[in-house]
Enzyme design. Structure first.
Site, PDB file in Angstrom:
ATOM      1  N   CYS A  29       0.855  -1.197   0.000  1.00 10.19           N
ATOM      2  CA  CYS A  29       0.000   0.000   0.000  1.00 10.19           C
ATOM      3  C   CYS A  29       0.887   1.243   0.000  1.00 10.19           C
ATOM      4  CB  CYS A  29      -0.903  -0.015   1.227  1.00 10.19           C
ATOM      5  SG  CYS A  29      -1.863   1.492   1.465  1.00 10.19           S
ATOM      6  N   CYS A  32       0.290   2.936   3.890  1.00 12.85           N
ATOM      7  CA  CYS A  32       0.742   2.273   5.123  1.00 12.85           C
ATOM      8  C   CYS A  32       1.809   1.212   4.882  1.00 12.85           C
ATOM      9  CB  CYS A  32      -0.447   1.636   5.847  1.00 12.85           C
ATOM     10  SG  CYS A  32      -1.240   0.297   4.921  1.00 12.85           S
ATOM     11  N   HIS A  56      -7.274   1.875   2.807  1.00 11.52           N
ATOM     12  CA  HIS A  56      -6.759   3.010   2.054  1.00 11.52           C
ATOM     13  C   HIS A  56      -7.234   3.005   0.604  1.00 11.52           C
ATOM     14  CE1 HIS A  56      -3.592   3.252   5.367  1.00 11.52           C
ATOM     15  NE2 HIS A  56      -4.289   4.364   5.426  1.00 11.52           N
ATOM     16  N   HIS A  82     -11.435   7.270 -10.415  1.00 10.59           N
ATOM     17  CA  HIS A  82     -10.821   6.403  -9.395  1.00 10.59           C
ATOM     18  C   HIS A  82     -11.878   5.540  -8.688  1.00 10.59           C
ATOM     19  CE1 HIS A  82      -7.149   8.908  -9.759  1.00 10.59           C
ATOM     20  NE2 HIS A  82      -8.011   9.911  -9.811  1.00 10.59           N
ATOM     21  N   CYS A  98     -20.767   1.507  -7.497  1.00  9.73           N
ATOM     22  CA  CYS A  98     -21.798   0.453  -7.537  1.00  9.73           C
ATOM     23  C   CYS A  98     -21.809  -0.372  -6.257  1.00  9.73           C
ATOM     24  CB  CYS A  98     -21.562  -0.476  -8.726  1.00  9.73           C
ATOM     25  SG  CYS A  98     -21.657   0.316 -10.336  1.00  9.73           S
ATOM     26  N   CYS A 168     -10.752 -16.150   9.548  1.00 10.34           N
ATOM     27  CA  CYS A 168      -9.795 -17.128  10.091  1.00 10.34           C
ATOM     28  C   CYS A 168     -10.504 -18.426  10.466  1.00 10.34           C
ATOM     29  CB  CYS A 168      -9.055 -16.552  11.294  1.00 10.34           C
ATOM     30  SG  CYS A 168     -10.122 -15.968  12.627  1.00 10.34           S
ATOM     31  N   HIS A 471      -9.333 -15.408  17.606  1.00 14.05           N
ATOM     32  CA  HIS A 471      -8.683 -15.781  16.350  1.00 14.05           C
ATOM     33  C   HIS A 471      -8.529 -17.293  16.288  1.00 14.05           C
ATOM     34  CE1 HIS A 471      -6.197 -15.331  12.828  1.00 14.05           C
ATOM     35  NE2 HIS A 471      -5.172 -15.926  13.407  1.00 14.05           N
TER      36      HIS A 471
END
Length: 520
Positions: A29, A32, A56, A82, A98, A168, A471
């Site tokens: 990215c 970040c 982002h 964009h 959309c 997960c 998790h």
């Protein structure tokens, strides 16, 4: 869905030099620097992380929609693009205006050209990486099939699964099932299914929320996922298509909130079983099952109709005995099962680690004994006695009438209190080899000594305090080595680490006759 914004949003050349270097699935990215879930904007070719990482990519779209009062109309129009981006791992296309995935293309086919270009970049990077690994492995020993990635030891031959947003629970189950050899091989050997025809024939199918249920096949997407694992790729596989099929046919799992891995496993196996009972490209799936000589008729357990590979491998039979305490009438009932849910005895619930000194350690045998021991039903579970003609106090006992090829044991770690569903965090000791189930059989004398021994194949572990949070990870053995599967990260581990895990679901495989005689 058919997106009307492609012509104004897809502006980059398919071979744009603006693309970053390296494999698209590993691009970072631009904000970040995270390499998880990268998406490329099809207007400016900038790369950002998905909404379930730091969001982002969506923020890039939102920032582009802010009108600038001092700019000309043409500049406003350019700023308002964009809207369309592409997943750098699965190459699916998404439109933010959309708010859905896109299946159509521009008149010049630019989306497909960009997709093919990204695939070529990925293949080139994979080939170069494979040559580099081969040179490394040529100078290493037989047991050193490892790479150092970001300071951690990662297994070369195993492939991780991308987390699509609290998925997960699904990844842990998929990795566990992929390491049950007989089950996995059956699906990988099935012929592929073409779900579409006409204009989209031969093209990759992208499942979207607007498609009908007739366009999806759980068996096919499950097969594709299993085929993608254990191919030696260091790039995590994105089970996006499978997840959308799950959304279509299992409404309970729609959305991105945390789910119960055991509940998902049961839904998955049940729906695979139901779909396998149907036709397969004009061929009966049951006939495919019959051609597999390793799954004989004596090993089949029918649940909801004809037998499939699901019931042939996971299916067992319980005998439920209920005795009226007033007249002594005995009632027997045979129930098929795909897994056994075991309570953790209350006397062990305060012991949270193996080395904790307050009291004995709970073992898997304690849980199995609690499941099969004679139990007196309480006042809320009175038995309707046909002889007494009314509900009476009674006792209940389970026997295992038939053991499955793969014994799936679910430890009931979550229970309801007055307002919350709390977790039982007790450590339960379990064997890696030689789990002896003979003493729980209804007729043990009719079973050979080797038919009752099981060896551990996989373990699902829940980390955290509640079913709606925390998790899931999984441990599984493959070709004699243990691996830890934590979403996209796969690491080689050892038996000492596995036996210390607080198991939630255990998968035991029936031992072959040539194995030793270790017992629980």
């Amino acid at each position: 869905m058919e997106c009307p914004h492609l012509s104004s949003s897809v502006c980059i050349a398919p071979d744009s030099a603006k693309f970053p270097n390296g494999s698209p699935s590993s691009w970072c990215c631009s904000v970040c620097r995270s390499n998880k879930s990268p998406w490329v904007c099809l207007t400016c070719s900038s790369v950002h992380c998905g909404r379930y990482v730091n969001g982002h990519a969506k923020k890039h779209y939102e920032d582009a929609q802010i009108p600038l009062t001092n700019h000309k109309k043409s500049e406003k129009q350019e700023k308002a693009q964009h809207t369309v981006c592409m997943d750098c791992s699965s190459y699916s296309t998404y439109c933010y205006r959309c708010d859905d995935f896109v299946v159509n293309d521009t008149k010049l086919g630019l989306v497909q050209k960009v997709r093919e270009h990204l695939q070529n970049l990925e293949n080139s990077a994979f080939t170069a990486d494979r040559h580099r690994k081969r040179k490394l492995l040529e100078n290493s020993s037989l047991n050193s099939k490892l790479l150092k990635v970001n300071g951690s030891t990662t297994a070369v031959c195993a492939t991780g699964l991308r987390n699509l947003g609290n998925t997960c629970f699904m990844n842990a189950i998929l990795q566990s099932l992929s390491n049950i050899e007989q089950f996995c091989c059956y699906f990988k050997e099935l012929p592929a299914v073409e779900l579409r025809n006409g204009k989209t024939a031969g093209r990759r199918t992208y499942h979207t929320r607007s498609q009908g249920d007739s366009n999806v096949s759980l068996v096919e997407e499950f097969r594709k996922t299993l085929c993608a694992l254990w191919q030696g790729s260091q790039t995590a596989f994105s089970p996006e298509s499978l997840f959308y099929v799950v959304w279509k046919i299992m409404p309970n799992f729609r959305g991105y909130q945390q789910q119960d891995a055991h509940e998902f496993m049961r839904y998955l196996l049940d729906h695979l079983h139901l779909e396998l009972q149907g036709g397969f490209n004009g061929i009966s799936r049951s006939s495919i099952l019959q051609e597999n000589s390793t799954l004989s008729a004596s090993n089949k357990c029918c649940i909801n109709g004809a037998s499939t590979v699901v019931t042939a491998i996971f299916g067992g039979i319980l005998q439920n005995e209920v005795n009226c305490l007033i007249c002594g009438t005995e009632s027997r009932k045979f129930d098929p099962f795909l897994d056994l849910s075991l309570d953790i005895p209350s006397q062990f619930r305060n012991k949270r680690s193996k080395n904790q000194e307050n009291g004995p350690t709970c073992s898997l045998r304690d849980c199995l004994r609690s499941f099969t021991d004679l139990e007196e039903l309480d006042e809320t579970e009175l038995y309707m006695c046909h002889k007494c003609k009314k509900k009476q106090k009674s006792t209940k006992k389970f026997w295992i009438q038939k053991l499955p090829k793969v014994l799936c044991l679910h430890l009931k770690r979550f229970h309801w209190t007055a307002y919350l569903r709390n977790k039982v965090d007790t450590y339960v000791e379990f064997p890696l080899r030689g789990l002896d189930m003979k003493c729980y059989l209804l007729e043990p004398e009719n079973s050979g000594p080797e038919n009752c021994l099981y060896d551990l194949a996989a373990v699902v572990v829940h980390h955290g305090s509640g079913v709606g949070s925390g998790h899931y990870t999984a441990y599984a053995t493959h070709e004699g080595r243990w691996f830890h599967f934590n979403d996209s990260t796969v690491t080689l581990t050892d038996e000492d680490t596995v036996v210390k895990a607080k198991a939630y679901i255990l998968f035991y495989v029936e031992r072959q006759a040539k194995a030793g005689s270790d017992k629980l």
